[in-house]
Design a protein around this motif. Structure first.
Motif, PDB file in Angstrom:
ATOM      1  N   PRO A  86     -30.050   8.754 -85.930  1.00 38.95           N
ATOM      2  CA  PRO A  86     -30.143   7.291 -85.821  1.00 38.95           C
ATOM      3  C   PRO A  86     -31.518   6.773 -85.395  1.00 38.95           C
ATOM      4  N   ASP A  87     -32.170   7.448 -84.467  1.00 41.92           N
ATOM      5  CA  ASP A  87     -33.476   7.014 -83.972  1.00 41.92           C
ATOM      6  C   ASP A  87     -34.549   7.495 -84.950  1.00 41.92           C
ATOM      7  N   THR A  88     -35.195   6.567 -85.638  1.00 38.00           N
ATOM      8  CA  THR A  88     -36.146   6.925 -86.694  1.00 38.00           C
ATOM      9  C   THR A  88     -37.328   7.729 -86.165  1.00 38.00           C
ATOM     10  N   ALA A  89     -37.890   7.321 -85.031  1.00 38.64           N
ATOM     11  CA  ALA A  89     -39.022   8.062 -84.469  1.00 38.64           C
ATOM     12  C   ALA A  89     -38.614   9.497 -84.146  1.00 38.64           C
ATOM     13  N   GLN A  90     -37.429   9.662 -83.576  1.00 34.13           N
ATOM     14  CA  GLN A  90     -36.937  11.002 -83.268  1.00 34.13           C
ATOM     15  C   GLN A  90     -36.655  11.780 -84.548  1.00 34.13           C
ATOM     16  N   ALA A  91     -36.173  11.098 -85.577  1.00 32.11           N
ATOM     17  CA  ALA A  91     -35.893  11.749 -86.856  1.00 32.11           C
ATOM     18  C   ALA A  91     -37.173  12.328 -87.461  1.00 32.11           C
ATOM     19  N   VAL A  92     -38.256  11.564 -87.416  1.00 32.56           N
ATOM     20  CA  VAL A  92     -39.534  12.039 -87.942  1.00 32.56           C
ATOM     21  C   VAL A  92     -40.008  13.240 -87.138  1.00 32.56           C
ATOM     22  N   ARG A  93     -39.961  13.139 -85.821  1.00 27.83           N
ATOM     23  CA  ARG A  93     -40.390  14.244 -84.955  1.00 27.83           C
ATOM     24  C   ARG A  93     -39.525  15.484 -85.193  1.00 27.83           C
ATOM     25  N   ASP A  94     -38.207  15.289 -85.305  1.00 33.57           N
ATOM     26  CA  ASP A  94     -37.295  16.415 -85.535  1.00 33.57           C
ATOM     27  C   ASP A  94     -37.593  17.102 -86.864  1.00 33.57           C
ATOM     28  N   PHE A  95     -37.840  16.294 -87.891  1.00 30.86           N
ATOM     29  CA  PHE A  95     -38.144  16.866 -89.206  1.00 30.86           C
ATOM     30  C   PHE A  95     -39.402  17.725 -89.138  1.00 30.86           C
ATOM     31  N   LEU A  96     -40.464  17.167 -88.591  1.00 32.07           N
ATOM     32  CA  LEU A  96     -41.730  17.907 -88.491  1.00 32.07           C
ATOM     33  C   LEU A  96     -41.569  19.158 -87.635  1.00 32.07           C
ATOM     34  N   GLY A  97     -40.867  19.025 -86.516  1.00 33.07           N
ATOM     35  CA  GLY A  97     -40.653  20.166 -85.627  1.00 33.07           C
ATOM     36  C   GLY A  97     -39.821  21.257 -86.270  1.00 33.07           C
ATOM     37  N   SER A  98     -38.795  20.868 -87.014  1.00 35.51           N
ATOM     38  CA  SER A  98     -37.947  21.855 -87.693  1.00 35.51           C
ATOM     39  C   SER A  98     -38.747  22.645 -88.720  1.00 35.51           C
ATOM     40  N   VAL A  99     -39.558  21.952 -89.493  1.00 37.70           N
ATOM     41  CA  VAL A  99     -40.389  22.626 -90.492  1.00 37.70           C
ATOM     42  C   VAL A  99     -41.361  23.582 -89.797  1.00 37.70           C
ATOM     43  N   ALA A 100     -41.969  23.133 -88.700  1.00 40.20           N
ATOM     44  CA  ALA A 100     -42.932  23.970 -87.978  1.00 40.20           C
ATOM     45  C   ALA A 100     -42.250  25.207 -87.386  1.00 40.20           C
ATOM     46  N   ARG A 101     -41.076  25.020 -86.777  1.00 39.16           N
ATOM     47  CA  ARG A 101     -40.359  26.164 -86.188  1.00 39.16           C
ATOM     48  C   ARG A 101     -39.946  27.180 -87.241  1.00 39.16           C
ATOM     49  N   ALA A 102     -39.492  26.708 -88.377  1.00 41.20           N
ATOM     50  CA  ALA A 102     -38.994  27.603 -89.423  1.00 41.20           C
ATOM     51  C   ALA A 102     -40.111  28.174 -90.293  1.00 41.20           C
ATOM     52  N   GLY A 103     -41.284  27.571 -90.246  1.00 48.39           N
ATOM     53  CA  GLY A 103     -42.384  28.048 -91.080  1.00 48.39           C
ATOM     54  C   GLY A 103     -42.142  27.820 -92.567  1.00 48.39           C
ATOM     55  N   CYS A 104     -41.398  26.774 -92.889  1.00 46.04           N
ATOM     56  CA  CYS A 104     -41.063  26.465 -94.289  1.00 46.04           C
ATOM     57  C   CYS A 104     -42.149  25.604 -94.905  1.00 46.04           C
TER      58      CYS A 104
END
Length: 189
Positions: A86-104
Motif C-alpha cells: 500500500p505505501d508507494t515509497a515502501q513499495a519502491v524501496r522493497d522492490f529495489l531491495g529485493s532485487v539487490a538481495r536476490a542478485g536478479c
C-alpha cells in the motif's frame, strides 16, 4: 516393460540433473563474474562434459536466455509484491531491495526477446514490464519517483545497483547503503 524403458527414464533423469547442474553453476558464476563464463569453465564447474553442455545449450545466447528466464521469475514476483504494497515509497524501496538481495539482474531481460521467447517466457516478460510500469505510475502519481524515470532507466539503474552490491561484497550495510542511494537518486525533487 523391458530394461529399455528404465534406461530411457534414467537417461532423462540424468539429462535433467545435468541441465540443473549447468544452470546452478551458471547462476553462481554469473553472480561472481557478472557475465556468462566460458563454456569449458562452466562445464567444469557444473561437473559435466563440454559435449553435454553444448547438447543442452548450443550457444552462449541459449545460456543467457535460460538465465534470463530464471531471473525473470523472481523479478516478476518482486514487482508484483511491490505492486501489492500500500505505501508507494515502501513499495519502491522493497522492490529495489529485493532485487539487490536476490542478485536478479534485470539487464538480462534483453535476452528474452519477443521474437525468440516461448509463450511462457513472453508472458513472464510482459508481467515484469507491467509490474514495473504499474509501480512507476503509482510512484510518479504519488510524487515518490522523479517524473523522468521510466522502466528503461530503472532496469539500467538496477544493473548498476547489482554491480555496486557485488563490488562491496560482504561489507556491513553495503547493500542497504546502495539501495538507499538509489532510492534517493530516484526521488522526486
Amino acid at each position: 516393460m523391458g530394461s529399455g524403458g528404465a534406461d530411457t527414464r534414467t537417461m532423462r533423469k540424468d539429462a535433467a540433473r545435468s541441465r540443473e547442474a549447468i544452470l546452478r553453476a551458471l547462476d553462481a558464476m554469473y553472480a561472481e563474474e557478472g557475465s556468462v563464463p566460458g563454456m569449458h569453465a562452466l562445464a567444469a564447474r557444473a561437473g559435466v562434459g563440454v559435449a553435454t553442455l553444448y547438447r543442452h545449450f548450443p550457444a552462449r545466447e541459449d545460456l543467457l536466455a535460460a538465465l534470463a528466464v530464471d531471473r525473470l521469475v523472481h523479478l516478476v514476483e518482486f514487482a508484483e509484491q511491490a505492486g501489492a504494497t500500500p505505501d508507494t515509497a515502501q513499495a519502491v524501496r522493497d522492490f529495489l531491495g529485493s532485487v539487490a538481495r536476490a542478485g536478479c539482474d534485470p539487464a538480462l531481460v534483453v535476452h528474452v526477446s519477443p521474437v525468440s521467447a516461448d509463450e511462457s517466457s513472453q508472458e513472464l516478460l510482459t508481467r515484469f514490464e507491467r509490474g514495473v510500469d504499474h509501480l512507476l505510475a503509482r510512484a510518479h502519481a504519488d510524487g515518490v519517483v522523479r517524473a523522468d524515470a521510466d522502466r528503461e532507466h530503472v532496469i539500467a539503474l538496477l544493473h548498476g545497483l547489482l554491480a555496486t552490491v557485488a563490488h562491496l561484497g560482504d561489507r556491513p550495510g553495503g547493500r542497504d547503503l546502495a539501495v538507499d542511494v538509489l532510492v534517493r537518486g530516484l526521488a522526486a525533487e
